[in-house]
Design an enzyme around this catalytic site. Structure first.
Site: not given
Ligand code: RIB
Length: 307
Positions: A140, A252
């Site tokens: 990201e 995450d």
């Molecule tokens: O993986 C979840 C996350 O993806 C969210 O918290 C959102 O911000 C995106 O980045």
């Protein structure tokens, strides 16, 4: 206490819990709004800190309220954000999220300052990276920065865990630097262009990364559990049975806890079990960062279940 460096994104999550996902062109009422701290990098940093690691977060936010709140939240978890930049020109990242009644989610991200996480920031972190027990990152942010980070981590000899989310093409040079890759099923399919319908197909797609130099692949599959492949072996790991309310940040949570367990010297099998329990707890709670469990909670469940 292991030292983990997390390089990645930070977002403010604007979440509506809805009875179901809307169709294109449809306005749906009946939603409930909430705002949470999010962003894959920051979520993983919080997961790791609550799991017991000393965490340094390298990211980028705007000089706006969202950015200030995000940094304060990370600070409150004991995370070192001195290498996170407050960009004077760009807004902080924002994620618009819909969570349906089954806890599944759809997410759109306005990257803002995350898109400016740079090679120079990685360079500014070289010393910290060289002292880390493990480095954890995602996609990201600009792929050029990810590539530079991978080369740097390889050079300084730290362990690198890459959560390839959201999926975007990964340069071939990056993969041999990755010790453990943690795609979900969608990311595995997008990244390999291979079918992932059956167990055999998932294993074949996961093993294609081993051929390209990755050390081990853990394919997370939500309530189905995960598939782990290494050059020597492969196995299925069951998920923690859970009543999912909100799956945002579950991946995450998994990656953050896996990284901590590996940094502590646990075997991959033990680390996957630890991360599975942590992620299973997180889906029972709302929000990304608020849902991350603390070490004590994970250990209590680990002592009770056989996975
Ligand atoms: O993986 C979840 C996350 O993806 C969210 O918290 C959102 O911000 C995106 O980045």
């Amino acid at each position: 206490m292991p030292h983990l460096v997390v390089v990645g994104s930070s977002n403010t999550d604007l979440v509506v819990q809805a009875p179901r996902f809307p169709n294109p062109g449809e306005s749906l009422t009946g939603g409930v709004f909430a705002q949470f701290q999010g962003g894959k990098g920051a979520n993983q940093a919080v997961a790791a800190a609550r799991a017991g690691a000393k965490v340094t977060f390298v990211g980028r936010v705007g000089q706006d309220d969202f950015g200030r709140i995000a940094l304060a939240a990370l600070g409150a978890e004991g995370i070192d954000t001195r290498l996170t930049i407050q960009d004077p020109k760009l807004a902080s990242g924002v994620a618009l999220i819909v969570v349906d009644a089954g806890g599944e989610n759809m997410i759109v991200v306005a990257m803002g300052a995350n898109d400016a996480i740079s090679r120079e920031q990685v360079d500014s972190a070289t010393e910290v990276l060289s002292e880390a027990d493990a480095v954890l990152t995602q996609l990201e942010m600009p792929i050029d920065t990810v590539a530079h980070l991978a080369e740097t981590v390889d050079r300084v000899g730290a362990t690198l865990i890459l959560n390839p989310a959201p999926a975007q093409p990964i340069p071939d040079s990056v993969l041999p630097c990755v010790d453990v890759l943690t795609p979900n099923l969608v990311e595995l399919e997008t990244l390999t262009h291979m079918p992932v319908e059956s167990v055999e197909e998932v294993e074949r797609a996961a093993r294609s990364f081993l051929k390209r130099g990755v050390g081990a692949v853990v394919v997370t599959q939500g309530r189905e559990g995960c598939m782990v492949v290494t050059p020597e072996e492969g196995w299925w790991s069951r998920a923690l049975p859970a009543d999912a309310r909100d799956t945002v940040g579950a991946g995450d949570c998994f990656s953050g806890n896996l990284a901590v367990a590996l940094a502590e010297g646990k075997s991959l099998r033990e680390a996957v079990r630890f991360a599975t329990v942590a992620a299973g707890i997180s889906v029972t709670r709302l929000g990304a960062q608020p849902s991350m469990p603390h070490r004590r909670e994970i250990e209590e469940v680990l002592a009770e279940v056989s996975l």
